[in-house]
Write an enzyme that holds these catalytic residues in place. Structure first.
Site, PDB file in Angstrom:
ATOM      1  N   ASP A  80       0.288   7.218  -0.074  1.00 10.81           N
ATOM      2  CA  ASP A  80       0.353   5.994   0.732  1.00 10.81           C
ATOM      3  C   ASP A  80      -1.037   5.425   0.983  1.00 10.81           C
ATOM      4  O   ASP A  80      -1.937   6.131   1.431  1.00 10.81           O
ATOM      5  CB  ASP A  80       1.038   6.311   2.068  1.00 10.81           C
ATOM      6  CG  ASP A  80       1.268   5.077   2.914  1.00 10.81           C
ATOM      7  OD1 ASP A  80       1.421   3.974   2.350  1.00 10.81           O
ATOM      8  OD2 ASP A  80       1.291   5.207   4.154  1.00 10.81           O
ATOM      9  N   ASP A 102      -0.749  -2.958   0.970  1.00 11.68           N
ATOM     10  CA  ASP A 102       0.040  -1.867   1.546  1.00 11.68           C
ATOM     11  C   ASP A 102       1.076  -1.394   0.546  1.00 11.68           C
ATOM     12  O   ASP A 102       1.977  -2.144   0.174  1.00 11.68           O
ATOM     13  CB  ASP A 102       0.716  -2.338   2.834  1.00 11.68           C
ATOM     14  CG  ASP A 102       1.452  -1.215   3.567  1.00 11.68           C
ATOM     15  OD1 ASP A 102       1.209  -0.034   3.235  1.00 11.68           O
ATOM     16  OD2 ASP A 102       2.245  -1.509   4.462  1.00 11.68           O
TER      17      ASP A 102
END
Length: 449
Positions: free
Chosen positions: A333, A144
């Protein structure tokens, strides 16, 4: 009759090639295999282009719910559920930049940050397998770019038991590593540093913050890797062993290995859940194969990496949108699925894309996706190409699987033109995405996996 048939065939072929070339060249349209939009049951392991990084450490990267994952997740949400969760993630990211500042203000000190909340965990889709401890215990962890603190399960029933590792050491409450946790610190227990991460979807993890040896490959090891040993948690329902934070703040793997790998990494997200990609720590020896643009950072939101869009091309032609529409910048992202664009830009993209899809009936919206088509009975679908144009002229041509999700255009709109956008992971598929934090460069290399 045979000559008539040949004539018809020639006319059809001429029409097809005219259609493909009509928007400005043979690359103006792409062919999407309808099967790529369905759940994959076999790991195809297609050819992976060698990572461009030299001297780095490369590990395989897989979709957590696909057959290439070491232990595929048993949870397979519907597309509507996945998009609902994705909206929670996007809302969280955008709240961090909620003052609607312009690109020059991406470093603004006025940003308010809910630092005790991590991004929604259940949107994360990609995993790597590493070893932790001595002897090393295999761990399959989510990656992440929107998280900094890494952690693994240590609840007694999980594979990693810190008491059996000869190199594990918990931090004391007064240690510098404990103090740098800030809002993610949770005080002391038995004189040992405690961490806590609460995610936007309600899941949470807390336990002891310590260090151990991290084995990225058989030869590439990180001594004294700092991570959380999760002893109490809620909301985790799948088979992953934890999370690897690739954000830009002090606690992340990227920051911890800066002395070795130069605070840079790349990854390639595979085109489907049944194929493989990679994660590499270290910068490429050359960026000649990359389309590069400047990396934007925020002092108050140091986790995230930003970039400035300038335009969008559809079918080889720019859509009619002023670069000023993108002035709020975008977060790149790995954990957000769908790309969010300013409404003005999304409307122009949607309209241009529909113009190139007139051969297919439209279909009802699917959750947040409202540019949808009926592909029933189609083995292959011809779709207009879509390219993102970044500051400095970097043109990133998206893979066909980076344009369509299910049967819909994989983009949606932000609340208004002043809201920070997001470049989601669907659009990143098959690209080697470079995050060179040390040089403040983002890059995209096509056809890498």
């Amino acid at each position: 009759m045979a000559s008539v048939s040949r004539l018809l065939l020639l006319l059809l072929c001429s029409y097809y090639h005219a259609l493909i070339a009509s928007a400005g060249g043979e690359q103006s349209y792409k062919i999407l295999a309808a099967s790529s939009q369905k759940p994959q049951v076999v790991c195809s392991q297609p050819r992976v282009s060698p990572p461009s990084s030299s001297g780095g450490a490369t590990v395989p990267l897989n979709h957590r719910q696909g057959p290439c994952a070491p232990v595929p997740s048993q949870e397979k949400p519907t597309l509507a559920e996945m998009l609902r969760r994705d909206q929670h993630r996007a809302d969280y990211v955008q709240r961090k930049f909620s003052n609607k500042h312009r690109a020059s203000g991406f470093q603004s000190s006025e940003v308010t940050v809910p630092t005790n909340l991590g991004s929604a965990l259940d949107t994360l889709e990609y995993v790597i397998t590493v070893g932790i401890g001595s002897p090393a215990v295999t761990q399959t962890v989510l990656i992440d770019t929107g998280s900094d603190v890494s952690w693994v399960h240590c609840d007694g029933s999980s594979p990693f038991d810190p008491t059996k590792s000869t190199t594990y050491a918990p931090f004391s409450c007064g240690a510098a590593a404990c103090a740098q946790l800030g809002a993610e610190g949770n005080g002391c227990s038995n004189s040992q540093c405690q961490y806590v991460v609460m995610y936007g979807d309600g899941s949470n993890t807390t336990g002891t913050y310590g260090s151990d040896t991290l084995a990225l490959t058989g030869s590439e090891k990180v001594s004294g890797f700092q991570f959380g040993c999760s002893q109490a948690e809620a909301g985790f329902g799948d088979k992953t062993d934890g999370l690897m934070g690739l954000g830009g703040d002090t606690e992340s793997l990227v920051s911890q290995t800066a002395a070795t790998y130069g605070k840079a990494f790349t990854y390639c997200l595979p085109p489907t859940s049944g194929s493989a990609g990679f994660l590499t720590l270290g910068a490429p020896s050359s960026t000649s194969g990359f389309a590069t643009t400047g990396m934007l950072r925020s002092e108050q939101v140091p986790t995230f990496y930003g970039a400035l869009l300038q335009g969008i091309n559809v079918g080889g032609k720019p859509v009619d949108v002023s670069p000023s529409v993108f002035s709020a910048a975008s977060v790149v992202d790995s954990g957000t699925i769908i790309t969010r664009l300013p409404p003005t830009a999304y409307s122009a993209l949607s309209s241009a894309f529909k113009d190139g899809m007139k051969q297919y009936p439209t279909a009802p919206s699917t959750s947040i996706l409202d540019t949808c088509f009926d592909f029933d009975g189609q083995d292959n679908v011809t779709i207009p190409s879509v390219a993102l144009v970044f500051d400095g002229g970097a043109v990133v041509d998206l893979d066909a699987n980076g344009i369509i999700l299910g049967s819909c255009l994989a983009f949606t709109a932000t609340d208004d033109d002043g809201t920070t956008g997001i470049i989601g992971n669907v659009q990143q598929r098959t690209l080697e995405v470079l995050y060179d934090v040390g040089q403040s460069v983002l890059g995209f290399r096509p056809n890498a996996c």
